[in-house]
Design a protein around this motif. Sequence first.
Motif, mmCIF file in Angstrom:
data_model
loop_
_atom_site.group_PDB
_atom_site.id
_atom_site.type_symbol
_atom_site.label_atom_id
_atom_site.label_comp_id
_atom_site.label_asym_id
_atom_site.label_seq_id
_atom_site.Cartn_x
_atom_site.Cartn_y
_atom_site.Cartn_z
ATOM 1 N N GLU A 1 -27.157 -65.601 46.819
ATOM 2 C CA GLU A 1 -28.000 -64.899 46.140
ATOM 3 C C GLU A 1 -28.357 -63.377 46.476
ATOM 4 O O GLU A 1 -28.132 -62.553 45.504
ATOM 5 C CB GLU A 1 -29.347 -65.588 46.425
ATOM 6 C CG GLU A 1 -29.229 -67.396 46.127
ATOM 7 C CD GLU A 1 -30.754 -68.250 45.971
ATOM 8 O OE1 GLU A 1 -31.707 -68.475 45.413
ATOM 9 O OE2 GLU A 1 -30.578 -68.416 47.427
ATOM 10 N N ARG A 2 -28.310 -63.192 47.971
ATOM 11 C CA ARG A 2 -28.160 -62.173 48.311
ATOM 12 C C ARG A 2 -27.506 -61.162 47.708
ATOM 13 O O ARG A 2 -27.709 -59.541 47.112
ATOM 14 C CB ARG A 2 -27.779 -61.589 49.481
ATOM 15 C CG ARG A 2 -29.604 -62.215 50.043
ATOM 16 C CD ARG A 2 -30.472 -61.705 51.531
ATOM 17 N NE ARG A 2 -30.644 -60.522 51.483
ATOM 18 C CZ ARG A 2 -29.934 -59.247 51.746
ATOM 19 N NH1 ARG A 2 -28.416 -59.213 52.152
ATOM 20 N NH2 ARG A 2 -29.838 -58.093 52.084
ATOM 21 N N GLU A 3 -25.644 -61.424 47.459
ATOM 22 C CA GLU A 3 -24.660 -60.700 46.876
ATOM 23 C C GLU A 3 -24.755 -60.617 45.702
ATOM 24 O O GLU A 3 -24.942 -59.302 44.951
ATOM 25 C CB GLU A 3 -23.122 -61.704 47.369
ATOM 26 C CG GLU A 3 -22.352 -60.748 46.296
ATOM 27 C CD GLU A 3 -22.476 -59.345 46.863
ATOM 28 O OE1 GLU A 3 -21.395 -58.902 46.288
ATOM 29 O OE2 GLU A 3 -22.334 -58.780 47.987
ATOM 30 N N ARG A 4 -25.711 -61.277 44.358
ATOM 31 C CA ARG A 4 -26.137 -61.394 43.386
ATOM 32 C C ARG A 4 -27.093 -60.496 43.067
ATOM 33 O O ARG A 4 -26.525 -59.002 42.890
ATOM 34 C CB ARG A 4 -26.516 -63.129 42.444
ATOM 35 C CG ARG A 4 -26.907 -62.775 41.299
ATOM 36 C CD ARG A 4 -25.957 -62.892 40.670
ATOM 37 N NE ARG A 4 -25.750 -64.026 39.988
ATOM 38 C CZ ARG A 4 -25.501 -65.407 39.941
ATOM 39 N NH1 ARG A 4 -26.708 -65.344 39.303
ATOM 40 N NH2 ARG A 4 -24.856 -66.404 39.343
ATOM 41 N N GLY A 5 -27.947 -60.084 43.993
ATOM 42 C CA GLY A 5 -28.528 -59.232 43.979
ATOM 43 C C GLY A 5 -28.131 -57.938 44.289
ATOM 44 O O GLY A 5 -28.198 -56.775 43.526
ATOM 45 N N TRP A 6 -26.717 -57.895 45.177
ATOM 46 C CA TRP A 6 -26.203 -56.453 45.754
ATOM 47 C C TRP A 6 -25.944 -56.377 44.289
ATOM 48 O O TRP A 6 -24.978 -54.965 43.914
ATOM 49 C CB TRP A 6 -25.076 -56.472 46.596
ATOM 50 C CG TRP A 6 -25.715 -56.467 47.723
ATOM 51 C CD1 TRP A 6 -26.288 -56.999 48.642
ATOM 52 C CD2 TRP A 6 -26.654 -55.291 48.600
ATOM 53 N NE1 TRP A 6 -26.877 -56.404 50.456
ATOM 54 C CE2 TRP A 6 -26.627 -55.502 49.995
ATOM 55 C CE3 TRP A 6 -26.441 -53.370 47.723
ATOM 56 C CZ2 TRP A 6 -27.658 -53.925 50.383
ATOM 57 C CZ3 TRP A 6 -27.271 -52.649 48.640
ATOM 58 C CH2 TRP A 6 -27.887 -52.566 49.714
ATOM 59 N N GLU A 7 -24.675 -56.954 43.123
ATOM 60 C CA GLU A 7 -24.144 -57.071 42.272
ATOM 61 C C GLU A 7 -25.345 -56.349 41.362
ATOM 62 O O GLU A 7 -25.210 -55.218 40.565
ATOM 63 C CB GLU A 7 -23.313 -57.928 41.319
ATOM 64 C CG GLU A 7 -22.563 -57.864 40.421
ATOM 65 C CD GLU A 7 -21.967 -59.001 40.564
ATOM 66 O OE1 GLU A 7 -21.147 -59.384 39.508
ATOM 67 O OE2 GLU A 7 -22.292 -60.186 40.714
ATOM 68 N N ALA A 8 -26.330 -56.223 41.303
ATOM 69 C CA ALA A 8 -27.246 -55.944 40.139
ATOM 70 C C ALA A 8 -27.844 -54.735 39.876
ATOM 71 O O ALA A 8 -27.848 -54.030 39.578
ATOM 72 C CB ALA A 8 -27.813 -56.958 40.076
ATOM 73 N N ALA B 1 -32.729 -49.106 44.823
ATOM 74 C CA ALA B 1 -33.840 -49.847 45.789
ATOM 75 C C ALA B 1 -32.478 -49.817 46.855
ATOM 76 O O ALA B 1 -30.940 -49.884 47.319
ATOM 77 C CB ALA B 1 -33.473 -51.310 45.210
ATOM 78 N N SER B 2 -32.654 -49.895 48.003
ATOM 79 C CA SER B 2 -31.858 -49.579 49.484
ATOM 80 C C SER B 2 -31.682 -51.541 49.404
ATOM 81 O O SER B 2 -30.638 -51.622 50.132
ATOM 82 C CB SER B 2 -32.935 -49.065 50.560
ATOM 83 O OG SER B 2 -34.267 -50.069 50.263
ATOM 84 N N SER B 3 -31.919 -52.171 48.891
ATOM 85 C CA SER B 3 -31.389 -53.455 49.333
ATOM 86 C C SER B 3 -31.935 -54.103 48.431
ATOM 87 O O SER B 3 -33.067 -53.958 47.508
ATOM 88 C CB SER B 3 -32.257 -53.977 51.010
ATOM 89 O OG SER B 3 -32.301 -55.146 50.781
ATOM 90 N N PRO B 4 -31.374 -55.476 48.195
ATOM 91 C CA PRO B 4 -31.877 -56.488 47.162
ATOM 92 C C PRO B 4 -32.764 -57.141 47.925
ATOM 93 O O PRO B 4 -33.237 -58.433 47.734
ATOM 94 C CB PRO B 4 -30.596 -57.587 47.295
ATOM 95 C CG PRO B 4 -29.583 -57.156 48.763
ATOM 96 C CD PRO B 4 -29.842 -55.416 48.636
#
Length: 294
Positions: free
Chosen positions: A157-164, A172-175
């Motif tokens: 899920e967090r990798e998906r956020g980084w991909e977005a 944004a500095s982080s998802p």
Amino acid sequence: MRAHTCDLDENKIAEAIVGKQIVALERQAQERPASGPVAAATRLQLKDLASKGKLSPVSFNLRQGEVIGIAGLLGSGRSELLHAIYGSDKYATGSVIFDGQPIARNTGAAVRAGIGMVPEDRMAQGLVPDFEIWRNTTLPALGGVSVLNSLPVAERERERGWEAIRMLSIKASSPDILVRDLSGGNAQKVTIAKWLFSDVKLFLLDEPTAGIDIGAKTDILRLIRQLASLGKSVIVVSSEFEELLAVSDRILVMRDGACVAERNTFETSEHELLLLAGGQSAASAGAHHELASH
């Protein structure tokens, strides 16, 4: 264009930058084939789609890879049309046929068919403000970040956020940042990003550039054309007719809940669209457009 620094303020500088970027997009629009994606298969068919007191019967087809712009003034029925297509207007009547199959009139059926909507009020309708970027991004498509389509994996899920963040240049500095802490433009990008990881074939975008900064506005307009190049279909509502001319293949004009005109982008102008939206007849507005173009 040159100007003395003392004659400029932030608004004038911003207007100059946006104008240059929109002109570049309009130039690209003029270079697209005048006939549009005519060889592509029909993706969406509307047959007498209506909603009592809000929307008169509307019928049109939309092809794969095509962008249709919806022009009109406030209260013209633009947003109502999108909600009727998406199934969020439970009183809507008529038929919505998607990839040859009729869709039941509810949002769940629309999403399952491959329709995603970005509403005008992104915080109230498009996002969960107190959720992080990654959680908002994964909500519509948990299957892709889950084990056996049922147990979400936090790392995925967090990798998906980084991909977005990477795909849409979200500042944004982080998802892990909450979407309520993002600027309007970056929050809007999250609203769009959440559909990019689903099998969405039709994007319904209601005022996607309203109230956002210069850079985000241009990023979103370019994204619309990129989606079309990938075979996605888009219906976009905008109060900025110049933007519709930059990204659309065809433009429908709404007034008083009815579709009053349809124009190929290369055959119309911002001036004609304003006349049509304001109540001029199609023939009269067309005559004005002809005079203005000579």
